[in-house]
Design an enzyme around this catalytic site. Structure first.
Site, mmCIF file in Angstrom:
data_model
loop_
_atom_site.group_PDB
_atom_site.id
_atom_site.type_symbol
_atom_site.label_atom_id
_atom_site.label_comp_id
_atom_site.label_asym_id
_atom_site.label_seq_id
_atom_site.Cartn_x
_atom_site.Cartn_y
_atom_site.Cartn_z
ATOM 1 N N ASN A 1 24.384 6.635 30.009
ATOM 2 C CA ASN A 1 23.635 7.853 29.684
ATOM 3 C C ASN A 1 24.283 8.660 28.556
ATOM 4 O OD1 ASN A 1 21.964 10.396 30.372
ATOM 5 N ND2 ASN A 1 24.095 11.058 30.698
ATOM 6 N N ALA A 2 25.596 8.481 28.340
ATOM 7 C CA ALA A 2 26.308 9.331 27.375
ATOM 8 C C ALA A 2 25.662 9.213 25.999
ATOM 9 C CB ALA A 2 27.771 8.905 27.291
ATOM 10 N N ILE B 1 24.958 11.514 22.036
ATOM 11 C CA ILE B 1 25.111 12.706 21.204
ATOM 12 C C ILE B 1 24.040 12.691 20.111
ATOM 13 C CG2 ILE B 1 27.600 12.912 21.599
ATOM 14 C CD1 ILE B 1 28.030 11.596 18.814
ATOM 15 N N TYR C 1 20.223 8.491 15.375
ATOM 16 C CA TYR C 1 19.885 8.516 16.809
ATOM 17 C C TYR C 1 18.764 7.506 17.115
ATOM 18 C CZ TYR C 1 18.810 10.789 21.328
ATOM 19 O OH TYR C 1 18.592 11.071 22.658
HETATM 20 N N1 CAA Z 1 7.426 15.084 9.449
HETATM 21 C C1 CAA Z 1 7.277 15.305 8.131
HETATM 22 N N2 CAA Z 1 7.899 16.287 7.474
HETATM 23 C C2 CAA Z 1 8.708 17.073 8.192
HETATM 24 C C3 CAA Z 1 8.908 16.894 9.569
HETATM 25 C C4 CAA Z 1 8.202 15.857 10.191
HETATM 26 N N3 CAA Z 1 8.319 15.632 11.492
HETATM 27 N N4 CAA Z 1 9.763 17.833 10.006
HETATM 28 C C5 CAA Z 1 10.087 18.566 8.933
HETATM 29 N N5 CAA Z 1 9.450 18.110 7.836
HETATM 30 C C6 CAA Z 1 9.514 18.640 6.491
HETATM 31 C C7 CAA Z 1 9.493 20.150 6.503
HETATM 32 O O1 CAA Z 1 8.164 20.584 6.579
HETATM 33 C C8 CAA Z 1 10.172 20.492 5.223
HETATM 34 O O2 CAA Z 1 9.298 20.308 4.161
HETATM 35 P P1 CAA Z 1 9.184 21.416 2.983
HETATM 36 O O3 CAA Z 1 10.594 21.596 2.481
HETATM 37 O O4 CAA Z 1 8.252 20.806 2.029
HETATM 38 O O5 CAA Z 1 8.665 22.639 3.666
HETATM 39 C C9 CAA Z 1 11.210 19.397 5.052
HETATM 40 O O6 CAA Z 1 10.775 18.329 5.907
HETATM 41 C C10 CAA Z 1 12.578 19.866 5.474
HETATM 42 O O7 CAA Z 1 12.505 20.186 6.867
HETATM 43 P P2 CAA Z 1 13.538 21.129 7.547
HETATM 44 O O8 CAA Z 1 13.504 22.465 6.921
HETATM 45 O O9 CAA Z 1 13.311 21.053 9.013
HETATM 46 O O10 CAA Z 1 14.900 20.407 7.102
HETATM 47 P P3 CAA Z 1 16.318 20.736 7.622
HETATM 48 O O11 CAA Z 1 17.232 19.912 6.822
HETATM 49 O O12 CAA Z 1 16.550 22.173 7.716
HETATM 50 O O13 CAA Z 1 16.255 20.200 9.131
HETATM 51 C C11 CAA Z 1 16.184 18.638 10.844
HETATM 52 C C12 CAA Z 1 15.986 18.876 9.349
HETATM 53 C C13 CAA Z 1 17.638 18.927 11.234
HETATM 54 C C14 CAA Z 1 15.911 17.182 11.097
HETATM 55 C C15 CAA Z 1 15.238 19.522 11.671
HETATM 56 O O14 CAA Z 1 13.915 19.326 11.203
HETATM 57 C C16 CAA Z 1 15.299 19.182 13.132
HETATM 58 O O15 CAA Z 1 16.200 19.560 13.840
HETATM 59 N N6 CAA Z 1 14.286 18.430 13.657
HETATM 60 C C17 CAA Z 1 14.236 18.043 15.049
HETATM 61 C C18 CAA Z 1 14.836 16.697 15.234
HETATM 62 C C19 CAA Z 1 14.667 16.308 16.691
HETATM 63 O O16 CAA Z 1 13.565 16.243 17.221
HETATM 64 N N7 CAA Z 1 15.765 16.034 17.357
HETATM 65 C C20 CAA Z 1 15.679 15.693 18.732
HETATM 66 C C21 CAA Z 1 16.950 16.122 19.397
HETATM 67 S S1 CAA Z 1 16.855 15.951 21.172
HETATM 68 C C22 CAA Z 1 16.880 14.309 21.404
HETATM 69 O O17 CAA Z 1 17.072 13.538 20.525
HETATM 70 C C23 CAA Z 1 16.679 13.857 22.830
HETATM 71 C C24 CAA Z 1 15.674 12.810 22.913
HETATM 72 O O18 CAA Z 1 16.013 11.650 23.135
HETATM 73 C C25 CAA Z 1 14.235 13.147 22.796
#
Ligand code: CAA
Length: 240
Positions: A82-83, A85, A147
């Site tokens: 499960n671990a 990040i 990831y």
């Molecule tokens: N599809 C297409 N374009 C996207 C998008 C998507 N899903 N998400 C963001 N964009 C676009 C934005 O609209 C933005 O475009 P503009 O500059 O033209 O406006 C551009 O991409 C940059 O986006 P961000 O401002 O969000 O970019 P950032 O560098 O600040 O952040 C990120 C990027 C860190 C990936 C952030 O979007 C984020 O945290 N996303 C969530 C990622 C996620 O879902 N992680 C899951 C963690 S939990 C987990 O993983 C557990 C599990 O198993 C489910």
């Protein structure tokens, strides 16, 4: 005699729920953790579950950690990998270290733990591996090439090892959680998370115990015919 399980990352989040659910089924649980001693010890005091500290990304640490658990609790029957990040970021912003840390922990940890435990299970003709994958390993996710690759790798790892374990009574399955109400998901920027939740047909985040219920089934004696499968628990967010 009670089965013995190791749950990696087993002191908080989904891992905590899995440790507690297995304990409730009468399994003797060792909860592995890598970080905060204080929090792990508080978990142990609260639950009576033994905690063991090592880094699953280290092959040597897994071999030594499993040996220590076996010395204290006995031979391992069940491993829940499960671990995990996150080091989210778009490819252009992601460092090599962010790539490597996620691959080494999330996917490398599965290999390291299997290497440390598979031979003993084979000898005793019983074993259960449950590897926690992710919806994002199935469907991909913007900002998660590391990831998604690691979790997708877990799904392939599961199907390959299932074929090797089958004739020894060892089952190997994966669970692919969707977005679950944990610290990891809480770290996603709230405006991004709101958009994600809006796409979940069930209309909410999942709860850790909803993943744990799947784990206890896969680890049970009755689960013997289920191997090489992936159980998606994601509120309908991704179906295939
Ligand atoms: N599809 C297409 N374009 C996207 C998008 C998507 N899903 N998400 C963001 N964009 C676009 C934005 O609209 C933005 O475009 P503009 O500059 O033209 O406006 C551009 O991409 C940059 O986006 P961000 O401002 O969000 O970019 P950032 O560098 O600040 O952040 C990120 C990027 C860190 C990936 C952030 O979007 C984020 O945290 N996303 C969530 C990622 C996620 O879902 N992680 C899951 C963690 S939990 C987990 O993983 C557990 C599990 O198993 C489910």
């Amino acid at each position: 005699m009670a089965r013995v399980a190791i749950v990696t990352g087993g002191t908080r989040g989904i891992g905590e729920a899995i440790s507690l659910a297995l304990q409730a089924e009468g399994v003797t649980v060792a909860a592995n953790y890598a970080g905060n001693d204080e929090r792990a010890n508080a978990f142990s005091d609260r639950t009576g579950i033994a905690v063991f500290k090592w880094d699953v990304s280290s092959h040597e640490a897994c071999i030594a950690g499993v040996a220590e658990v076996e010395r204290v609790l006995g031979p391992i029957d069940i491993v829940v990998n499960n671990a995990g990040i996150t080091r989210d970021g778009t490819l252009l912003k992601m460092s090599y270290d962010d790539w490597k840390a996620v691959i080494d922990t999330n996917l490398g940890g599965c290999f390291n733990m299997a290497k440390a435990t598979f031979a003993g299970m084979k000898e005793r003709k019983f074993g259960r591996f449950v590897n926690i994958g992710s919806i994002n390993g199935q469907a991909g996710q913007y900002g998660q090439v590391n990831y998604a690759a690691a979790k997708s790798g877990i799904h392939g790892f599961t199907k390959a090892l299932a074929q090797e374990g089958a004739r020894f009574g060892i089952t190997v399955n994966a669970i692919a959680p969707g977005y679950i109400d944990t610290d990891m998901v809480a770290a996603v920027p709230s405006e991004v998370l709101q958009k994600i939740v809006a796409k979940i047909p069930v209309g909410r985040l999942g709860q850790a115990h909803e993943i744990a219920r799947g784990v206890t089934f896969l680890c049970s004696e009755e689960g013997a015919f289920v191997t090489g499968s992936t159980l998606s628990i994601n509120g309908g967010q991704h179906m295939y």
